[in-house]
Structure formats: C-alpha cells, structure tokens
Design a protein around this motif. Structure first.
Motif, PDB file in Angstrom:
ATOM      1  N   ILE A 289       0.715  -1.282  -0.187  1.00  0.00           N
ATOM      2  CA  ILE A 289      -0.230  -0.075   0.001  1.00  0.00           C
ATOM      3  C   ILE A 289       0.872   1.159  -0.253  1.00  0.00           C
ATOM      4  O   ILE A 289       0.580   2.255  -0.612  1.00  0.00           O
ATOM      5  N   GLU A 290       1.973   1.210   0.647  1.00  0.00           N
ATOM      6  CA  GLU A 290       2.797   2.418   0.776  1.00  0.00           C
ATOM      7  C   GLU A 290       3.564   2.724  -0.712  1.00  0.00           C
ATOM      8  O   GLU A 290       3.657   3.716  -0.972  1.00  0.00           O
ATOM      9  N   LYS A 291       3.883   1.445  -1.110  1.00  0.00           N
ATOM     10  CA  LYS A 291       4.672   1.708  -2.512  1.00  0.00           C
ATOM     11  C   LYS A 291       3.609   2.020  -3.612  1.00  0.00           C
ATOM     12  O   LYS A 291       4.077   2.867  -4.260  1.00  0.00           O
ATOM     13  N   TYR A 292       2.783   1.555  -3.628  1.00  0.00           N
ATOM     14  CA  TYR A 292       1.624   1.829  -4.793  1.00  0.00           C
ATOM     15  C   TYR A 292       0.490   2.552  -4.352  1.00  0.00           C
ATOM     16  O   TYR A 292      -0.301   3.253  -5.295  1.00  0.00           O
ATOM     17  N   GLY A 293       0.436   2.952  -3.125  1.00  0.00           N
ATOM     18  CA  GLY A 293      -0.547   4.031  -2.729  1.00  0.00           C
ATOM     19  C   GLY A 293      -2.039   3.336  -3.122  1.00  0.00           C
ATOM     20  O   GLY A 293      -2.489   2.215  -2.717  1.00  0.00           O
ATOM     21  N   ALA A 294      -2.981   4.281  -3.710  1.00  0.00           N
ATOM     22  CA  ALA A 294      -4.326   3.722  -3.793  1.00  0.00           C
ATOM     23  C   ALA A 294      -4.456   2.436  -4.716  1.00  0.00           C
ATOM     24  O   ALA A 294      -5.268   1.697  -4.528  1.00  0.00           O
ATOM     25  N   TRP A 295      -3.610   2.501  -5.640  1.00  0.00           N
ATOM     26  CA  TRP A 295      -3.420   1.028  -6.415  1.00  0.00           C
ATOM     27  C   TRP A 295      -3.084  -0.042  -5.747  1.00  0.00           C
ATOM     28  O   TRP A 295      -3.734  -1.048  -6.034  1.00  0.00           O
TER      29      TRP A 295
ATOM     30  N   ILE B 177      -5.737   5.520   6.483  1.00  0.00           N
ATOM     31  CA  ILE B 177      -6.144   6.030   5.170  1.00  0.00           C
ATOM     32  C   ILE B 177      -7.816   6.494   5.557  1.00  0.00           C
ATOM     33  O   ILE B 177      -8.579   5.586   5.730  1.00  0.00           O
TER      34      ILE B 177
ATOM     35  N   LYS C 269     -11.149   8.562   1.239  1.00  0.00           N
ATOM     36  CA  LYS C 269     -10.358   8.005   0.340  1.00  0.00           C
ATOM     37  C   LYS C 269     -10.673   6.688   0.035  1.00  0.00           C
ATOM     38  O   LYS C 269     -10.548   6.037  -1.140  1.00  0.00           O
ATOM     39  N   SER C 270     -10.702   5.881   0.952  1.00  0.00           N
ATOM     40  CA  SER C 270     -10.563   4.419   1.039  1.00  0.00           C
ATOM     41  C   SER C 270     -11.830   3.645   0.509  1.00  0.00           C
ATOM     42  O   SER C 270     -11.914   2.810  -0.105  1.00  0.00           O
TER      43      SER C 270
END
Length: 166
Positions: free
Chosen positions: A101-107, A134, A138-139
C-alpha cells in the motif's frame, strides 16, 4: 476448502430462508464475502445479475462500519487476554500488506481488494486502510471499486468460463 464451507452454508439454509437471503448472508461474512456469495448463488442457480447485486451490497454493507469503528472495537478487545490475541493477529495480517500500500498507494489498496485470492477482499482492505490511517473518504471508493472488480472476475469464472463445471 472455501467452496465446501459455502456449500455447507448453502445446504444449511436451503428451504429455510430465501436463496437471496442465503447469498446475502454469505456475502456479509469475512473471508467469504462477495466471492463466496457468487459461488453460493451459482450453486442455487440464481440469475447472475441478481446475484451480483445482492453479493455486492452484502459485501459492501459492513465496510463503512469497519472503517468507522474498527479502531475503537480493537481497543476494547485488546483489554481482554483472548480477544487481544485475535486483534494482534489481525493487525499483523494488515501490516503484511503495508509495504504494498505504501509503495503503490491507492493502486495497492485497489489490487489488494480486487484480486480474488484468500486473504484479500473488502474486509481486508478496510482493515489495512484503517490501520494505515487512510481516511474513509479516500478508502471507501477504492474498496468499492475493488469489490466490483473482484465480482466481475469471480462472476466471469463461475457464471462464464467455469459455469458448466460446477
């Protein structure tokens, strides 16, 4: 194994409650969620569109409550020995997804929810989103889209490609 659980639940409720309610209940449950509901719907020979709508609503219904109240519930649960262990295990499970999640965020959150594999789905996505702070604004849309995508994948598999097998 999951399919046998779904089949057992389906058989238990058969002739006791309407098929739609059986599918809805299965879709509400963690782990089984929409994916399990669609499998049950296929076993009950339900129309795919009707089944999809019921499963989607059933899977999404608990998500806002998880996002709103999970942290408070976990804090209460941590006060007891046995429930505290369960909370720590769930938090540990969510932490395993933190890097993605931290690396790709929303994706990353979207993929976590959308790919219909064990340990993924709306409940896990909501748990991870809450633990990672989050915001629901947004989530929730990301989780809703992920559940929709997972539904299309599972629906295509069980009503399309594998529809004649089961």
């Amino acid at each position: 194994m999951t399919e046998s659980i779904i089949q057992s639940i389906t058989e238990f409720f058969q002739d006791k409650i309407p098929n739609e309610l059986t599918v809805f209940i299965i879709s509400l449950l963690p782990i089984l969620e929409l994916r399990g509901g669609l499998i049950a719907a296929k076993l009950l020979d339900m129309n795919v569109i009707r089944a999809f709508v019921i499963c989607y609503v059933g899977n999404m219904l608990p998500i806002p409550f998880i996002l709103l109240f999970l942290r408070k519930i976990f804090e209460l649960m941590k006060r007891t020995k046995h429930l505290g262990k369960i909370v720590r295990k769930l938090e540990s499970k969510a932490e395993k997804h933190r890097h993605t999640i931290e690396k790709y965020g929303a994706w990353g959150l979207l993929l976590l929810v959308a790919i219909p594999l064990p340990g993924t789905g709306g409940w896990t996505g909501a748990l991870v989103a809450d633990i990672m702070d989050i915001r629901m604004k947004k989530s929730l849309p990301i989780i809703a889209l992920g559940v929709l995508i997972a539904g299309f994948i599972v629906g295509a598999l069980f009503y399309g490609l594998l529809g004649n097998v089961i």
